[in-house]
Design an enzyme around this catalytic site. Structure first.
Site, PDB file in Angstrom:
ATOM      1  N   ASN A   1       0.719  26.774  51.083  1.00 48.86           N
ATOM      2  CA  ASN A   1      -0.593  27.307  51.434  1.00 48.86           C
ATOM      3  C   ASN A   1      -1.651  26.213  51.449  1.00 48.86           C
ATOM      4  O   ASN A   1      -2.522  26.196  52.324  1.00 48.86           O
ATOM      5  CB  ASN A   1      -0.966  28.430  50.463  1.00 48.86           C
ATOM      6  CG  ASN A   1      -0.043  29.623  50.607  1.00 48.86           C
ATOM      7  OD1 ASN A   1      -0.114  30.373  51.564  1.00 48.86           O
ATOM      8  ND2 ASN A   1       0.868  29.778  49.653  1.00 48.86           N
TER       9      ASN A   1
ATOM     10  N   ARG B   1      21.167  36.435  54.027  1.00 45.09           N
ATOM     11  CA  ARG B   1      21.551  37.163  55.241  1.00 45.09           C
ATOM     12  C   ARG B   1      22.447  36.343  56.148  1.00 45.09           C
ATOM     13  O   ARG B   1      23.228  36.899  56.923  1.00 45.09           O
ATOM     14  CB  ARG B   1      20.293  37.569  56.012  1.00 45.09           C
ATOM     15  CG  ARG B   1      19.456  38.635  55.339  1.00 45.09           C
ATOM     16  CD  ARG B   1      18.226  38.944  56.144  1.00 45.09           C
ATOM     17  NE  ARG B   1      17.366  37.772  56.307  1.00 45.09           N
ATOM     18  CZ  ARG B   1      16.296  37.730  57.081  1.00 45.09           C
ATOM     19  NH1 ARG B   1      15.960  38.784  57.807  1.00 45.09           N
ATOM     20  NH2 ARG B   1      15.562  36.638  57.157  1.00 45.09           N
TER      21      ARG B   1
ATOM     22  N   THR C   1      -1.303  25.600  42.832  1.00 48.39           N
ATOM     23  CA  THR C   1      -1.251  25.722  44.285  1.00 48.39           C
ATOM     24  C   THR C   1      -2.474  25.148  44.983  1.00 48.39           C
ATOM     25  O   THR C   1      -2.416  24.870  46.186  1.00 48.39           O
ATOM     26  CB  THR C   1      -1.067  27.190  44.708  1.00 48.39           C
ATOM     27  OG1 THR C   1      -2.082  27.979  44.095  1.00 48.39           O
ATOM     28  CG2 THR C   1       0.276  27.715  44.295  1.00 48.39           C
TER      29      THR C   1
ATOM     30  N   LYS D   1      -3.936  33.792  44.557  1.00 49.65           N
ATOM     31  CA  LYS D   1      -4.071  32.330  44.468  1.00 49.65           C
ATOM     32  C   LYS D   1      -3.632  31.636  45.758  1.00 49.65           C
ATOM     33  O   LYS D   1      -4.088  30.522  46.062  1.00 49.65           O
ATOM     34  CB  LYS D   1      -3.295  31.796  43.263  1.00 49.65           C
ATOM     35  CG  LYS D   1      -1.809  32.142  43.227  1.00 49.65           C
ATOM     36  CD  LYS D   1      -0.933  31.156  43.966  1.00 49.65           C
ATOM     37  CE  LYS D   1       0.508  31.595  43.971  1.00 49.65           C
ATOM     38  NZ  LYS D   1       1.387  30.651  44.691  1.00 49.65           N
TER      39      LYS D   1
ATOM     40  N   VAL E   1       7.687  30.126  54.686  1.00 44.23           N
ATOM     41  CA  VAL E   1       6.668  31.172  54.665  1.00 44.23           C
ATOM     42  C   VAL E   1       5.483  30.707  53.820  1.00 44.23           C
ATOM     43  O   VAL E   1       5.650  30.244  52.693  1.00 44.23           O
ATOM     44  CB  VAL E   1       7.238  32.483  54.086  1.00 44.23           C
ATOM     45  CG1 VAL E   1       6.130  33.534  53.949  1.00 44.23           C
ATOM     46  CG2 VAL E   1       8.356  33.007  54.978  1.00 44.23           C
TER      47      VAL E   1
END
Length: 328
Positions: A252, A30, A244, A187, A275
């Protein structure tokens, strides 16, 4: 093939870089200024500052031109940006096959990506999901990685898996779209829990128990929603879960580590700069599990720590002192 990747974040950039030596790849984002900087410097300074990008990789901020030129579209925007991206694609008269790599549920509707595609692109059936244990940085640096590409059309899945595999990017074909999507989404919640576990220095035994019981939660919900048990034992389930929950490149997991140190969620997300899908996924999963009557105690405690101020140590005590049950 002419391949267009929509989304110039870490994952979209990494995939585009890995495919550029083998296909005519264009990366769309963008922010035209950021794309120009990437084109000139051959580096995504914001998301992958240590990963030089191949000279063959092209950049274009013109959405319509990028879509019109593509023989395959890979959607690499965050889940929160999937609906507007699909709406823009729906305005195009013709679309090639498309693959999505975002993970999680849409906030509010609790829809998975394949459900959003069915809603916004109802006549487009040449679609699939790409998921599995993969840190964007390692993919961009050419480290060996194995992923799963699932589509309802088995022949399409096989064709795309073969086309998108590279020397150090091995892709397996699958036909369980729901299971592969859910593995990638669930997850992330367990990675937050594992980060809390390690942040509290509870030891290797505790982390192994958490990963195993987390997999049990993922599988229970996944099968209830139509996924297959064996999918959760594969790359997009157990494989992604191991990565993860144990790798410090996991955003995370970093959320959990920092929660255990007493940081507020707002501070953590501001400092990460990326994010962390598990934060938005956790409440959606908890609500869905409650509606379906699926027991997900780890997920519930993660939500309480994220949004209700439950201290991490108290959450651990609550989990350990639940009623004793049979393992299976």
């Amino acid at each position: 093939m002419r391949l267009s990747v929509l989304g110039a974040g870490a994952w979209g950039t990494a995939l585009a870089a890995s495919w550029a030596p083998h296909h005519a790849v264009t990366l769309w984002g963008r922010n035209a200024v950021e794309l120009d900087t990437m084109r000139a410097s051959r580096v995504n300074h914001r998301y992958l500052p240590d990963c030089p990008l191949p000279d063959a990789l092209q950049f274009n901020p013109d959405f319509n031109a990028v879509v019109d030129a593509a023989e395959l579209i890979v959607i690499a925007v965050p889940t929160c940006g999937l609906r507007p991206t699909l709406a823009a694609l729906a305005a195009r008269p013709h679309l090639p096959p498309l693959v999505w790599v975002c993970k999680g549920f849409e906030h509010g509707s609790r829809k998975l990506p394949h459900q959003l595609i069915a809603e916004l692109l109802p006549t487009h059936t040449q679609t699939g999901v790409l998921s599995g244990p993969s840190f964007a940085q390692e993919v961009a640096q050419g480290y060996p990685t194995a992923l799963t590409l699932a589509a309802n059309d088995s022949e399409l899945a096989q064709h795309l898996a073969e086309a998108l595999s590279a020397q150090r990017l091995r892709i397996y074909a699958h036909d369980d779209v729901i299971g592969v999507e859910l593995g990638g989404a669930l997850k992330n919640v367990m990675a937050i829990a594992a980060g809390i576990c390690d942040g509290l220095k509870l030891g290797h035994n505790a982390r192994a128990a958490l990963i195993t019981r987390g997999l049990a939660e993922m599988t229970r919900l996944g099968v209830e929603l139509g996924g297959r048990f064996e999918t959760f034992m594969g790359l997009s389930g157990l494989g992604d879960l191991i990565l993860t929950t144990t790798g410090d490149l996991s955003r995370n997991r970093q959320v959990g580590l920092r929660l255990a140190r007493g940081q507020t969620l707002d501070t953590i997300l501001a400092e990460l700069g990326h994010v962390a899908e598990g934060v938005s996924t956790a409440p959606e999963v908890a609500a869905l599990a409650s509606e379906l009557g699926v027991d997900m105690p780890i997920t519930r405690k993660v939500c309480q720590m994220l949004f209700e101020g439950l201290p991490a140590a108290e959450a651990v005590d609550d989990l350990l002192n639940r009623d004793i049950k049979a393992e299976f």
